[in-house]
Design an enzyme around this catalytic site. Structure first.
Site, PDB file in Angstrom:
ATOM      1  N   LYS A 193       0.493   6.756   6.667  1.00 38.65           N
ATOM      2  CA  LYS A 193       0.143   7.336   5.364  1.00 38.65           C
ATOM      3  C   LYS A 193      -0.853   6.418   4.665  1.00 38.65           C
ATOM      4  CE  LYS A 193       1.363   7.092   1.197  1.00 38.65           C
ATOM      5  NZ  LYS A 193       0.022   7.213   0.565  1.00 38.65           N
ATOM      6  N   GLU A 268       3.986  -6.452   3.913  1.00 35.41           N
ATOM      7  CA  GLU A 268       2.888  -7.358   3.530  1.00 35.41           C
ATOM      8  C   GLU A 268       2.596  -7.086   2.071  1.00 35.41           C
ATOM      9  OE1 GLU A 268       1.661  -9.620   5.294  1.00 35.41           O
ATOM     10  OE2 GLU A 268       2.235  -9.048   7.322  1.00 35.41           O
ATOM     11  N   CYS A 302      -5.081  -9.313  -1.102  1.00 37.05           N
ATOM     12  CA  CYS A 302      -3.781  -9.937  -1.392  1.00 37.05           C
ATOM     13  C   CYS A 302      -3.790 -11.440  -1.113  1.00 37.05           C
ATOM     14  CB  CYS A 302      -2.668  -9.238  -0.626  1.00 37.05           C
ATOM     15  SG  CYS A 302      -3.042  -9.027   1.112  1.00 37.05           S
ATOM     16  N   GLU A 399      -0.250 -11.014 -10.020  1.00 40.87           N
ATOM     17  CA  GLU A 399      -1.370 -10.636  -9.167  1.00 40.87           C
ATOM     18  C   GLU A 399      -2.265  -9.666  -9.939  1.00 40.87           C
ATOM     19  OE1 GLU A 399      -0.769  -8.134  -5.645  1.00 40.87           O
ATOM     20  OE2 GLU A 399      -1.924  -9.616  -4.527  1.00 40.87           O
TER      21      GLU A 399
HETATM   22  P1  ADP Z   1      -1.379  -0.434  -5.483  1.00 42.94           P
HETATM   23  O1  ADP Z   1      -0.538  -0.474  -6.722  1.00 42.94           O
HETATM   24  O2  ADP Z   1      -2.145  -1.665  -5.253  1.00 42.94           O
HETATM   25  O3  ADP Z   1      -2.120   0.853  -5.298  1.00 42.94           O
HETATM   26  P2  ADP Z   1       0.820   0.379  -4.025  1.00 42.94           P
HETATM   27  O4  ADP Z   1       1.833  -0.555  -3.510  1.00 42.94           O
HETATM   28  O5  ADP Z   1       1.158   1.253  -5.162  1.00 42.94           O
HETATM   29  O6  ADP Z   1      -0.404  -0.504  -4.288  1.00 42.94           O
HETATM   30  O7  ADP Z   1       0.243   1.320  -2.890  1.00 42.94           O
HETATM   31  C1  ADP Z   1       0.224   0.970  -1.535  1.00 42.94           C
HETATM   32  C2  ADP Z   1       0.630   2.176  -0.727  1.00 42.94           C
HETATM   33  O8  ADP Z   1       1.975   2.487  -1.038  1.00 42.94           O
HETATM   34  C3  ADP Z   1      -0.157   3.446  -1.009  1.00 42.94           C
HETATM   35  O9  ADP Z   1      -0.361   4.122   0.220  1.00 42.94           O
HETATM   36  C4  ADP Z   1       0.763   4.229  -1.905  1.00 42.94           C
HETATM   37  O10 ADP Z   1       0.577   5.620  -1.815  1.00 42.94           O
HETATM   38  C5  ADP Z   1       2.108   3.851  -1.326  1.00 42.94           C
HETATM   39  N1  ADP Z   1       3.242   4.043  -2.225  1.00 42.94           N
HETATM   40  C6  ADP Z   1       3.263   4.007  -3.579  1.00 42.94           C
HETATM   41  N2  ADP Z   1       4.493   4.256  -4.040  1.00 42.94           N
HETATM   42  C7  ADP Z   1       5.292   4.469  -2.966  1.00 42.94           C
HETATM   43  C8  ADP Z   1       6.670   4.757  -2.774  1.00 42.94           C
HETATM   44  N3  ADP Z   1       7.499   4.907  -3.796  1.00 42.94           N
HETATM   45  N4  ADP Z   1       7.132   4.877  -1.512  1.00 42.94           N
HETATM   46  C9  ADP Z   1       6.312   4.720  -0.469  1.00 42.94           C
HETATM   47  N5  ADP Z   1       5.014   4.451  -0.569  1.00 42.94           N
HETATM   48  C10 ADP Z   1       4.490   4.315  -1.800  1.00 42.94           C
END
Ligand code: ADP
Ligand code: MG
Length: 495
Positions: A193, A268, A302, A399
């Site tokens: 995803k 990560e 990161c 961060e």
């Molecule tokens: P950022 O805040 O830097 O965008 P995220 O950790 O929110 O980083 O996003 C990293 C990935 O995690 C993206 O692919 C996002 O769609 C996904 N993501 C965000 N929320 C969830 C969740 N609750 N469960 C699984 N994946 C998630």
């Protein structure tokens, strides 16, 4: 390898691809619409204009992709493929990527905003990543274990099964490549995803993978949102492992969701790397690397060295030179030859970074460079350098994910280590000194998963990457990443 395709030609080619066929989900070897029929918009962060609409996966599509990945995992065409044939398949993917570097880089620059030079380097690194893991296919070894004369005990290293992989938007093509190559070399199948903010290179990469010899369903790709598609993948009972790269807060949620079936988890997550410069260092080299790490990809990395610890006696000199050099990082069109800095990924991210810049000023840090609002289109933030930062300030603890540097003076080795380790994160760190003993002592004392001495940010697929403390679980790259995508079966034979 450097690209010989001019930037304008690469942009035109990328736009042609973006505007052609609808961007869909890859499930079981077929490109399909989402079950819901929904689509979401992806935006060019440089122009704030719509690039295209992408099929939006949700839990029904996750069910279908996981079923396809399971079927592929069990099928003789994949489960019975010899390691050498897997090596050839991964090498072929590497060759295909290599032939498409300018196009992949240009798609990334349009979708994510990173300068073309940066995107080209990232796409080029993907080639090495696939070649590195191609070599591993035939070297995922079990062991034989000493036993008495009446038995033989041995172990098999077997794939985990269906791997859910969730990646962020900061260096998408690189993230997708790491995830694919690592899982596939060990014989797993994947459901990836990509991030909703930049998913186009993951789609293009999957198309290129489809052109090679992998059986259908080995690689599935589901663009979609985190709380829907991402959460459904993390919770899914048919998924054996979830590999997540993203923020620490979401990583914790992924862990909670993964308890549904106790799937294996690797994470990560974020970082706030200390970059420690002693008075005896090669100062000019240290300064150049310090600027490159906090400005590169507009700080959306990161492992970026966002806390620059400088020994007191050289502090003024270093701070001045860092600000001067960072000031030359020109922001602008990612396709222009003189652009060093692209926009941030989104308006939300820009506003977040600007709020941190405000917090730094309110907290009493000295602003050496930047801090101005960007006028005109695009989610730009120019390089910003805070000096005389206290390590306890928010800008030094959280961060930011933007081109914002905190310079923190230190007295001696003990002081540098104490402050450097005073963080929840532990992803990476660096030390600059000509004193060999001190370099190794400090590296040993700093609590982080990847360390550099007299350099910053250089990577090799053979070098493990992952976090101490709240920067993650497990390692990617290197031998440990093979362990993270396999499990041990031990066998006793009684003669
Ligand atoms: P950022 O805040 O830097 O965008 P995220 O950790 O929110 O980083 O996003 C990293 C990935 O995690 C993206 O692919 C996002 O769609 C996904 N993501 C965000 N929320 C969830 C969740 N609750 N469960 C699984 N994946 C998630
Ligand atoms: Mg985009």
């Amino acid at each position: 390898m450097t690209s010989t395709v001019p930037a304008e030609a690469a942009r035109a080619q990328a736009l042609a691809w973006i505007r052609q066929a609808p961007k869909r989900l890859l499930i079981g070897g077929q490109w399909v619409e989402a079950a819901s029929g929904k689509r979401f918009e992806t935006i060019n962060p440089t122009t704030e204009q719509l690039l295209c609409r992408v099929a939006e996966a949700d839990s029904a599509d996750v069910d279908a992709a996981v079923a396809a990945a399971r079927k592929a995992f069990e099928a003789p065409s994949w489960a019975g493929m010899s390691p050498h044939a897997r090596t050839r398949a991964l090498l072929k993917i590497a060759d295909t990527i290599e032939a498409h570097i300018p196009e992949l880089a240009a798609i990334e620059s349009l979708d994510n905003g990173m300068p073309l030079w940066y995107a080209t380097a990232a796409a080029t690194a993907c080639v090495d990543i696939f070649r590195y893991y191609a070599g591993w296919c035939s070297k995922v070894l079990g062991t034989t274990i000493p036993s008495d004369g009446g038995t033989l005990i041995y172990t098999l290293r077997e794939p985990l099964g269906v791997c859910g992989q969730i990646i962020p938007w900061n260096v998408p093509v690189l993230m997708a490549s790491i995830k694919f190559a690592n899982a596939l070399c060990c014989g797993n199948t994947v459901v990836l995803k990509p991030a909703e903010l930049a998913c186009l290179t993951s789609i293009r990469l999957a198309e290129l993978v489809q052109e090679t010899d992998l059986p259908p369903g080995v690689v599935n790709v589901l663009p979609g949102f985190g709380p829907t598609a991402g959460a459904a993948l993390a919770q899914h009972l048919g998924v054996d492992k979830i590999a997540f790269t993203g923020s620490t807060a979401v990583g914790k949620q992924v862990v909670r969701d993964a308890t549904s079936n106790l799937k294996k988890v690797t994470l990560e997550l974020g970082g706030k790397a200390p970059n420690v410069v002693f008075a005896d260092a090669d100062i000019e080299k240290a300064v150049q690397a310090a600027v490159k790490t906090f400005c590169g990809n507009s700080g959306q990395v990161c492992s970026a060295g966002t806390r620059l610890f400088v020994q007191e006696s050289i502090h003024e000199q270093v701070a001045e030179r860092v600000a001067q050099l960072a000031g030359t990082w020109k922001a602008g069109d990612p396709f222009a030859a003189d652009t060093r800095l692209g926009p941030l990924i989104s308006a939300k991210q820009r506003d977040r970074v600007r709020a941190y810049i405000g917090a730094g000023q309110e907290g009493g840090a000295a602003l050496r460079l930047g801090g101005q609002a960007w006028s005109g289109a695009g989610y730009f933030v120019e390089p910003t350098v805070f000096d005389h930062v206290k390590n306890g300030m928010r800008i030094a603890q959280e961060e930011i994910f933007g081109p914002v540097l905190s310079i923190i003076p230190f007295k001696d080795e003990d002081d540098a280590v104490l402050q450097g380790n005073d963080t929840h994160y532990g992803l990476s760190a660096a030390v600059w000194t000509r004193d060999v003993s001190r370099a190794h002592k400090v590296v040993k004392a700093l609590k982080a998963g990847r360390l550099w001495i007299n350099t910053f940010g250089e990577a090799d697929p053979a070098m493990a990457f992952g976090g101490y403390k709240q920067s993650g679980w497990g390692r990617e790259f290197g031998q440990e990443s093979i362990e993270a995508y396999t499990q041990t079966k031990s066998v006793m034979v009684r003669f």
